[in-house]
Motif scaffolding. Sequence first.
Motif, PDB file in Angstrom:
ATOM      1  N   SER A  25       0.818  -1.212   0.000  1.00 31.57           N
ATOM      2  CA  SER A  25       0.000   0.000   0.000  1.00 31.57           C
ATOM      3  C   SER A  25       0.853   1.263   0.000  1.00 31.57           C
ATOM      4  O   SER A  25       0.392   2.316  -0.432  1.00 31.57           O
ATOM      5  CB  SER A  25      -0.944  -0.001   1.203  1.00 31.57           C
ATOM      6  OG  SER A  25      -0.210  -0.267   2.367  1.00 31.57           O
ATOM      7  N   ALA A  79       4.709   1.088  -0.641  1.00 34.79           N
ATOM      8  CA  ALA A  79       5.849   0.941  -1.545  1.00 34.79           C
ATOM      9  C   ALA A  79       5.651  -0.263  -2.463  1.00 34.79           C
ATOM     10  O   ALA A  79       5.113  -1.286  -2.050  1.00 34.79           O
ATOM     11  CB  ALA A  79       7.138   0.783  -0.734  1.00 34.79           C
ATOM     12  N   ILE A 129       6.072  -5.022   9.463  1.00 37.17           N
ATOM     13  CA  ILE A 129       5.617  -3.636   9.690  1.00 37.17           C
ATOM     14  C   ILE A 129       5.770  -2.858   8.391  1.00 37.17           C
ATOM     15  O   ILE A 129       6.878  -2.502   7.981  1.00 37.17           O
ATOM     16  CB  ILE A 129       6.396  -2.932  10.817  1.00 37.17           C
ATOM     17  CG1 ILE A 129       6.531  -3.831  12.049  1.00 37.17           C
ATOM     18  CG2 ILE A 129       5.684  -1.624  11.179  1.00 37.17           C
ATOM     19  CD1 ILE A 129       7.342  -3.203  13.184  1.00 37.17           C
ATOM     20  N   GLY A 130       4.649  -2.637   7.737  1.00 32.75           N
ATOM     21  CA  GLY A 130       4.640  -1.913   6.466  1.00 32.75           C
ATOM     22  C   GLY A 130       4.288  -0.451   6.689  1.00 32.75           C
ATOM     23  O   GLY A 130       4.381   0.082   7.797  1.00 32.75           O
ATOM     24  N   GLN A 160       1.237   1.112   5.882  1.00 26.29           N
ATOM     25  CA  GLN A 160      -0.140   1.397   6.317  1.00 26.29           C
ATOM     26  C   GLN A 160      -0.707   0.317   7.216  1.00 26.29           C
ATOM     27  O   GLN A 160      -1.820   0.447   7.710  1.00 26.29           O
ATOM     28  CB  GLN A 160      -1.075   1.508   5.098  1.00 26.29           C
ATOM     29  CG  GLN A 160      -0.679   2.540   4.086  1.00 26.29           C
ATOM     30  CD  GLN A 160      -0.926   3.945   4.577  1.00 26.29           C
ATOM     31  OE1 GLN A 160      -1.834   4.178   5.353  1.00 26.29           O
ATOM     32  NE2 GLN A 160      -0.105   4.882   4.154  1.00 26.29           N
ATOM     33  N   GLU A 191       6.565   8.095   9.850  1.00 22.47           N
ATOM     34  CA  GLU A 191       6.709   9.089   8.772  1.00 22.47           C
ATOM     35  C   GLU A 191       6.154  10.447   9.238  1.00 22.47           C
ATOM     36  O   GLU A 191       6.746  11.490   9.001  1.00 22.47           O
ATOM     37  CB  GLU A 191       5.961   8.630   7.525  1.00 22.47           C
ATOM     38  CG  GLU A 191       6.659   7.485   6.817  1.00 22.47           C
ATOM     39  CD  GLU A 191       5.888   6.979   5.607  1.00 22.47           C
ATOM     40  OE1 GLU A 191       5.170   7.766   4.974  1.00 22.47           O
ATOM     41  OE2 GLU A 191       6.005   5.785   5.320  1.00 22.47           O
ATOM     42  N   GLU A 219      14.614   7.469   7.304  1.00 25.20           N
ATOM     43  CA  GLU A 219      15.964   6.872   7.216  1.00 25.20           C
ATOM     44  C   GLU A 219      16.865   7.396   8.339  1.00 25.20           C
ATOM     45  O   GLU A 219      17.779   6.706   8.771  1.00 25.20           O
ATOM     46  CB  GLU A 219      16.619   7.194   5.857  1.00 25.20           C
ATOM     47  CG  GLU A 219      16.067   6.409   4.676  1.00 25.20           C
ATOM     48  CD  GLU A 219      14.762   6.967   4.134  1.00 25.20           C
ATOM     49  OE1 GLU A 219      14.305   8.039   4.594  1.00 25.20           O
ATOM     50  OE2 GLU A 219      14.170   6.318   3.252  1.00 25.20           O
ATOM     51  N   THR A 235       9.705  -0.847   7.646  1.00 21.76           N
ATOM     52  CA  THR A 235       9.941  -0.174   8.927  1.00 21.76           C
ATOM     53  C   THR A 235      11.026  -0.879   9.743  1.00 21.76           C
ATOM     54  O   THR A 235      11.632  -0.272  10.624  1.00 21.76           O
ATOM     55  CB  THR A 235       8.600  -0.060   9.688  1.00 21.76           C
ATOM     56  OG1 THR A 235       7.667   0.551   8.797  1.00 21.76           O
ATOM     57  CG2 THR A 235       8.691   0.779  10.937  1.00 21.76           C
ATOM     58  N   LEU A 263      13.813  -1.471   8.719  1.00 19.38           N
ATOM     59  CA  LEU A 263      15.095  -0.839   8.361  1.00 19.38           C
ATOM     60  C   LEU A 263      15.481   0.212   9.402  1.00 19.38           C
ATOM     61  O   LEU A 263      16.605   0.700   9.405  1.00 19.38           O
ATOM     62  CB  LEU A 263      14.987  -0.181   6.976  1.00 19.38           C
ATOM     63  CG  LEU A 263      14.907  -1.152   5.795  1.00 19.38           C
ATOM     64  CD1 LEU A 263      14.392  -0.445   4.550  1.00 19.38           C
ATOM     65  CD2 LEU A 263      16.271  -1.768   5.530  1.00 19.38           C
ATOM     66  N   ASN A 264      14.539   0.577  10.248  1.00 17.29           N
ATOM     67  CA  ASN A 264      14.788   1.572  11.299  1.00 17.29           C
ATOM     68  C   ASN A 264      15.384   0.864  12.528  1.00 17.29           C
ATOM     69  O   ASN A 264      14.686   0.138  13.236  1.00 17.29           O
ATOM     70  CB  ASN A 264      13.450   2.259  11.628  1.00 17.29           C
ATOM     71  CG  ASN A 264      13.568   3.290  12.718  1.00 17.29           C
ATOM     72  OD1 ASN A 264      14.466   3.232  13.553  1.00 17.29           O
ATOM     73  ND2 ASN A 264      12.643   4.231  12.721  1.00 17.29           N
ATOM     74  N   GLN A 272      12.733  -5.303   3.439  1.00 17.30           N
ATOM     75  CA  GLN A 272      11.625  -4.786   2.613  1.00 17.30           C
ATOM     76  C   GLN A 272      11.311  -5.712   1.429  1.00 17.30           C
ATOM     77  O   GLN A 272      10.300  -5.527   0.746  1.00 17.30           O
ATOM     78  CB  GLN A 272      11.975  -3.373   2.093  1.00 17.30           C
ATOM     79  CG  GLN A 272      10.729  -2.538   1.845  1.00 17.30           C
ATOM     80  CD  GLN A 272      11.024  -1.106   1.476  1.00 17.30           C
ATOM     81  OE1 GLN A 272      12.176  -0.724   1.270  1.00 17.30           O
ATOM     82  NE2 GLN A 272       9.985  -0.305   1.369  1.00 17.30           N
TER      83      GLN A 272
HETATM   84  P1  ADP Z   1       4.026  -1.799   2.342  1.00 21.81           P
HETATM   85  O1  ADP Z   1       4.378  -3.203   1.869  1.00 21.81           O
HETATM   86  O2  ADP Z   1       2.931  -1.753   3.355  1.00 21.81           O
HETATM   87  O3  ADP Z   1       3.827  -0.849   1.201  1.00 21.81           O
HETATM   88  P2  ADP Z   1       6.819  -1.631   3.201  1.00 21.81           P
HETATM   89  O4  ADP Z   1       7.062  -2.931   3.871  1.00 21.81           O
HETATM   90  O5  ADP Z   1       7.431  -1.421   1.861  1.00 21.81           O
HETATM   91  O6  ADP Z   1       5.263  -1.269   3.160  1.00 21.81           O
HETATM   92  O7  ADP Z   1       7.325  -0.490   4.198  1.00 21.81           O
HETATM   93  C1  ADP Z   1       7.067   0.872   3.943  1.00 21.81           C
HETATM   94  C2  ADP Z   1       7.464   1.644   5.176  1.00 21.81           C
HETATM   95  O8  ADP Z   1       8.875   1.482   5.399  1.00 21.81           O
HETATM   96  C3  ADP Z   1       7.212   3.138   5.023  1.00 21.81           C
HETATM   97  O9  ADP Z   1       6.497   3.610   6.155  1.00 21.81           O
HETATM   98  C4  ADP Z   1       8.613   3.729   4.961  1.00 21.81           C
HETATM   99  O10 ADP Z   1       8.648   5.002   5.544  1.00 21.81           O
HETATM  100  C5  ADP Z   1       9.438   2.714   5.743  1.00 21.81           C
HETATM  101  N1  ADP Z   1      10.840   2.724   5.314  1.00 21.81           N
HETATM  102  C6  ADP Z   1      11.301   2.496   4.067  1.00 21.81           C
HETATM  103  N2  ADP Z   1      12.641   2.599   4.037  1.00 21.81           N
HETATM  104  C7  ADP Z   1      13.032   2.902   5.302  1.00 21.81           C
HETATM  105  C8  ADP Z   1      14.303   3.140   5.925  1.00 21.81           C
HETATM  106  N3  ADP Z   1      15.445   3.091   5.230  1.00 21.81           N
HETATM  107  N4  ADP Z   1      14.324   3.398   7.244  1.00 21.81           N
HETATM  108  C9  ADP Z   1      13.181   3.435   7.951  1.00 21.81           C
HETATM  109  N5  ADP Z   1      11.957   3.237   7.442  1.00 21.81           N
HETATM  110  C10 ADP Z   1      11.879   2.968   6.123  1.00 21.81           C
END
Ligand code: ADP
Length: 252
Positions: free
Chosen positions: A16, A18, A95-96, A98, A125, A136, A206, A208-209, A235
């Motif tokens: 939703s 990315a 943790i995505g 949305q 965000e 990031e 998320t 990645l944080n 991701q």
């Molecule tokens: P979805 O599959 O629900 O679209 P994702 O698993 O791709 O979501 O995660 C998207 C989330 O990850 C977003 O809230 C974005 O801000 C966060 N995100 C992407 N890259 C980073 C990063 N390098 N560090 C922290 N958060 C990140």
Amino acid sequence: MNQSNNKKMIGLDLGSTAAKMVLFHDGKIKETKAIASYKYEDFVNQLPDDKFLFSTGYFRKNVEFDLSCTEITAAKYGVTHLLGEGHQIDVLIDIGGQDTKIINIATNDFYLNDKCSAGTGAFLEFMAKYFGSTVEELGEMHLKANGEKVQINSTCSVFAMSEVISYMVEKIPVQVVIAGIHYSFARRIAQLVPKNVNRIGLFGGTALNTGVVHALADVLNVKIGDGLVVIDPPQFVNGIGAILYGVKNYFK
Ligand code: ADP
């Protein structure tokens, strides 16, 4: 990987927030890419013709796939591919942007939080924006707090923001407030995790944080890499899983 070897295999995880693309060739990950999900058609338009396309995620049915699967199925396949059959993970936390999904592998249960933004990437965000920074940068700022953190009690993003602003008025250092935000986020996620599990796998953008990872390990009272395993690359777990599911079920 039988007859599938000659063609490129593409996994699209159209989430939703990315859109993620994984390119597999000869059974190996050759390329990964993520863009904002509303641009997912850009991915599709750039794909080579000689491919098998396996999709997952929210928008998975909007593309001409060879096979598609739910994020839950993709997650299980992705984790098994990345960690091996004997991974001993009981519960997955994805943790995505949305939503947050908790997948209990042991019991085959699944829980989705998509009603409240406070336990999703959108919350962080929103907070990052207030500080004029990016998601990031949040992890690094968290580590600079050296273990100090404020207490944020509100479970709603909007009220949590009022608490954040109050701390800024009190001149609490930004990194200490950010660490508090990550702890409040981690407590919210931890409430969703079943009790008495041995190993938890964490992924989604998320993850990645590093601030989120550290806070969650602390709240759950487990060690990173042992009780809490970040599945790398976080991701792309579902994109990889979509391909593995496709390979297993398309070429029967
Ligand atoms: P979805 O599959 O629900 O679209 P994702 O698993 O791709 O979501 O995660 C998207 C989330 O990850 C977003 O809230 C974005 O801000 C966060 N995100 C992407 N890259 C980073 C990063 N390098 N560090 C922290 N958060 C990140």
